[in-house]
Design an enzyme around this catalytic site. Structure first.
Site, mmCIF file in Angstrom:
data_model
loop_
_atom_site.group_PDB
_atom_site.id
_atom_site.type_symbol
_atom_site.label_atom_id
_atom_site.label_comp_id
_atom_site.label_asym_id
_atom_site.label_seq_id
_atom_site.Cartn_x
_atom_site.Cartn_y
_atom_site.Cartn_z
ATOM 1 N N GLN A 6 -12.701 -6.007 10.471
ATOM 2 C CA GLN A 6 -13.309 -5.765 9.156
ATOM 3 C C GLN A 6 -14.756 -5.292 9.308
ATOM 4 O O GLN A 6 -15.530 -5.855 10.078
ATOM 5 C CB GLN A 6 -13.278 -7.051 8.303
ATOM 6 C CG GLN A 6 -11.877 -7.528 7.944
ATOM 7 C CD GLN A 6 -11.191 -6.676 6.861
ATOM 8 O OE1 GLN A 6 -11.541 -5.527 6.664
ATOM 9 N NE2 GLN A 6 -10.202 -7.244 6.193
ATOM 10 N N LYS A 10 0.827 -1.234 0.000
ATOM 11 C CA LYS A 10 0.000 0.000 0.000
ATOM 12 C C LYS A 10 0.847 1.264 0.000
ATOM 13 O O LYS A 10 0.823 2.051 0.949
ATOM 14 C CB LYS A 10 -0.949 0.011 1.202
ATOM 15 C CG LYS A 10 -1.923 -1.143 1.220
ATOM 16 C CD LYS A 10 -2.905 -1.020 2.375
ATOM 17 C CE LYS A 10 -3.825 -2.197 2.466
ATOM 18 N NZ LYS A 10 -3.180 -3.471 2.813
HETATM 19 O O1 C5P Z 1 -7.601 -11.606 7.528
HETATM 20 P P1 C5P Z 1 -8.422 -10.922 6.480
HETATM 21 O O2 C5P Z 1 -9.253 -11.870 5.670
HETATM 22 O O3 C5P Z 1 -9.204 -9.752 7.021
HETATM 23 O O4 C5P Z 1 -7.320 -10.369 5.480
HETATM 24 C C1 C5P Z 1 -7.570 -9.390 4.538
HETATM 25 C C2 C5P Z 1 -6.264 -8.970 3.952
HETATM 26 O O5 C5P Z 1 -6.499 -7.965 2.988
HETATM 27 C C3 C5P Z 1 -5.288 -8.369 4.972
HETATM 28 O O6 C5P Z 1 -3.985 -8.802 4.621
HETATM 29 C C4 C5P Z 1 -5.402 -6.876 4.782
HETATM 30 O O7 C5P Z 1 -4.171 -6.214 4.972
HETATM 31 C C5 C5P Z 1 -5.805 -6.773 3.308
HETATM 32 N N1 C5P Z 1 -6.596 -5.608 2.936
HETATM 33 C C6 C5P Z 1 -7.802 -5.300 3.525
HETATM 34 N N2 C5P Z 1 -8.503 -4.183 3.141
HETATM 35 C C7 C5P Z 1 -8.026 -3.401 2.174
HETATM 36 C C8 C5P Z 1 -6.813 -3.703 1.558
HETATM 37 C C9 C5P Z 1 -6.119 -4.837 1.962
HETATM 38 O O8 C5P Z 1 -8.262 -6.037 4.398
HETATM 39 N N3 C5P Z 1 -8.723 -2.365 1.768
#
Ligand code: C5P
Length: 212
Positions: free
Chosen positions: A171, A60
């Site tokens: 999330q 990022k």
């Molecule tokens: O563990 P999880 O399923 O939440 O992982 C999602 C991955 O996607 C993490 O590595 C996180 O850094 C990445 N990510 C995110 N949201 C974004 C960009 C990247 O969750 N907008």
């Protein structure tokens, strides 16, 4: 290409090796972010490439344009499939990133899936990224169809925030793998629902059987 991108957010290199070895039938692209890259560096890149698979380098980039341009060049030398920049960096930064010759695919984060966001804000950032020559965006499952409608089918939409049940973590903008694929995601990114499972490979296989 297979739709599921596995986020290798683990600290231990032997765990990375084990995960790659065991998940090869279901994954074409592995996501390498700061968690594993800061610990394992190029070792992790080599391990994935030696397995014949691709790397999505999710660092990022969000910095002044000159630094981002050099960072994109450095990533290109690693031979990764795709990398991320943050749309918050603005037009000049995004243009600097896409100006690199022979560059890898660039995806821009719209708004992190751990944050609440309006669809308008997400679309505004997706359009900015598209106008700057970015190849696609990272966005939550809730905005996929709208981004495809506004930015076109060829503009990649890569979707984290994938949950198998109601999330009890950071999330916020989430959906199931099936919903994300039905909405039109090119790829779904999954980490903890697989990594933290008692049997990660079984959970992955189950998702793979449902969405491919
Ligand atoms: O563990 P999880 O399923 O939440 O992982 C999602 C991955 O996607 C993490 O590595 C996180 O850094 C990445 N990510 C995110 N949201 C974004 C960009 C990247 O969750 N907008």
């Amino acid at each position: 290409m297979k739709k599921i991108i596995l986020a290798l957010d683990v600290c231990d290199f032997s765990k990375v090796e084990e995960l790659v070895r065991e998940t090869i039938p279901y994954i074409d692209i592995y996501k390498v972010g700061p968690v594993s890259f800061l610990r394992c560096g190029e070792k992790i890149i080599r391990t994935i490439k030696d397995s014949g698979k691709e790397i999505f380098l999710d660092l990022k980039f969000y910095d002044i344009p000159a630094t981002v341009k050099l960072s994109v060049k450095s990533a290109e030398e690693l031979g990764v499939f795709s990398l991320t920049v943050h749309s918050m960096g603005g037009e000049d930064m995004l243009m600097a990133a896409t100006s690199v010759k022979n560059r890898t695919k660039i995806w821009a984060v719209t708004v992190l899936t751990s944050q609440v966001a309006t669809k308008e804000e997400v679309i505004r950032r997706a359009k900015l990224a598209k106008n700057c020559g970015v190849d696609g965006v990272i966005s939550s499952p809730l905005e996929i169809a709208l981004i495809k409608k506004e930015c076109g089918k060829e503009f990649d939409v890569v979707t984290p925030g994938i949950r198998l049940e109601k999330p009890d973590d950071d999330q916020k903008r989430v959906a199931s793998p099936e919903v994300a694929i039905k909405e039109g995601a090119d790829f779904i990114v999954i980490g903890r629902p697989i990594l933290n499972a008692v049997n990660p490979v079984e959970v992955l296989r189950n998702i793979y059987d449902r969405v491919g």
